[in-house]
Design a protein around this motif. Structure first.
Motif, PDB file in Angstrom:
ATOM      1  N   VAL A  21       0.839  -1.199   0.000  1.00  0.00           N
ATOM      2  CA  VAL A  21       0.000   0.000   0.000  1.00  0.00           C
ATOM      3  C   VAL A  21       0.877   1.254   0.000  1.00  0.00           C
ATOM      4  CG1 VAL A  21      -1.648   1.337   1.386  1.00  0.00           C
ATOM      5  CG2 VAL A  21      -1.994  -1.106   1.056  1.00  0.00           C
ATOM      6  N   GLY A  22       1.945   1.233   0.797  1.00  0.00           N
ATOM      7  CA  GLY A  22       2.850   2.379   0.843  1.00  0.00           C
ATOM      8  C   GLY A  22       3.515   2.655  -0.491  1.00  0.00           C
ATOM      9  N   ILE A  24       2.346   1.846  -3.499  1.00  0.00           N
ATOM     10  CA  ILE A  24       1.332   2.340  -4.439  1.00  0.00           C
ATOM     11  C   ILE A  24       1.007   3.798  -4.148  1.00  0.00           C
ATOM     12  CG2 ILE A  24      -1.087   2.098  -5.130  1.00  0.00           C
ATOM     13  CD1 ILE A  24      -0.669  -0.973  -4.661  1.00  0.00           C
ATOM     14  N   ILE A  25       0.796   4.122  -2.875  1.00  0.00           N
ATOM     15  CA  ILE A  25       0.494   5.517  -2.516  1.00  0.00           C
ATOM     16  C   ILE A  25       1.709   6.393  -2.805  1.00  0.00           C
ATOM     17  CG2 ILE A  25      -0.016   7.028  -0.567  1.00  0.00           C
ATOM     18  CD1 ILE A  25      -2.346   5.415  -0.273  1.00  0.00           C
ATOM     19  N   GLY A  26       2.909   5.873  -2.552  1.00  0.00           N
ATOM     20  CA  GLY A  26       4.122   6.642  -2.844  1.00  0.00           C
ATOM     21  C   GLY A  26       4.267   6.946  -4.319  1.00  0.00           C
ATOM     22  N   ALA A  28       1.808   7.194  -6.496  1.00  0.00           N
ATOM     23  CA  ALA A  28       0.797   8.213  -6.817  1.00  0.00           C
ATOM     24  C   ALA A  28       1.245   9.573  -6.300  1.00  0.00           C
ATOM     25  CB  ALA A  28      -0.552   7.827  -6.210  1.00  0.00           C
ATOM     26  N   PHE A  29       1.812   9.596  -5.099  1.00  0.00           N
ATOM     27  CA  PHE A  29       2.296  10.853  -4.525  1.00  0.00           C
ATOM     28  C   PHE A  29       3.449  11.404  -5.352  1.00  0.00           C
ATOM     29  CE2 PHE A  29       4.653  13.307  -1.292  1.00  0.00           C
ATOM     30  CZ  PHE A  29       3.639  14.184  -0.938  1.00  0.00           C
TER      31      PHE A  29
END
Length: 162
Positions: A21-22, A24-26, A28-29
């Motif tokens: 999750v980190g 994937i979010i990273g 996107a960020f």
């Protein structure tokens, strides 16, 4: 234990899922930060410095192919044509992007550390020693403990009849 079973056990761990999750979010960020740099910050810097666009600054390190028909000043087109380029302007953009991302991560970590410290302080305050019992309660406990001790002594006495 089969390899597939070990792999399922590994993936089922909470840490692996949290890491996924980190990541994937990273990612996107990272695209948000890249857009912030490319579309908002760099144009303002370019405007402040009189049209200075970092991404278009480069040095050609080799000849342009004879089949190339684009502009000799177009970094992306030259790069796509296979011309060796030293793209220092693009590097400056990436460094600024990294600095923005690093600063945001620093602020995020600082915020999380502060929140964790507040939670620990609240827990520490919540686990303070309980208030002393009123004297009546303490006296009743002493009487209870004394009666239990007498009952135990009477039950283990050799003269007592059971």
């Amino acid at each position: 234990m089969t390899l597939l079973h070990e792999f399922r056990k590994f993936v089922a761990r909470g840490n692996v899922l949290d890491l996924a999750v980190g990541v994937i979010i990273g990612a996107a960020f990272g695209t948000i930060t890249k857009s912030l740099t490319d579309d908002m910050i760099m144009p303002v810097i370019g405007w402040l410095f009189g049209g200075f666009d970092f991404s278009s600054y480069f040095l050609r390190l080799g000849p342009i192919p004879a089949t190339y028909t684009g502009s000799p000043d177009n970094y992306a087109a030259l790069k796509a044509a296979g011309v060796p380029l030293f793209g220092y302007g693009q590097f400056v953009s990436v460094v600024i992007n990294f600095l923005i991302l690093a600063f945001i991560v620093f602020l995020l970590v600082k915020f999380v550390n502060r929140a964790i410290a507040v939670v620990h302080e609240e827990q520490k305050a919540g686990t303070a020693a309980p208030a002393a019992d009123p004297p009546e309660v303490a006296l009743l406990r002493e009487i209870r403990d004394e009666l239990r001790a007498r009952k135990d002594d009477a039950g283990s006495s050799p003269t007592s009849s059971s």
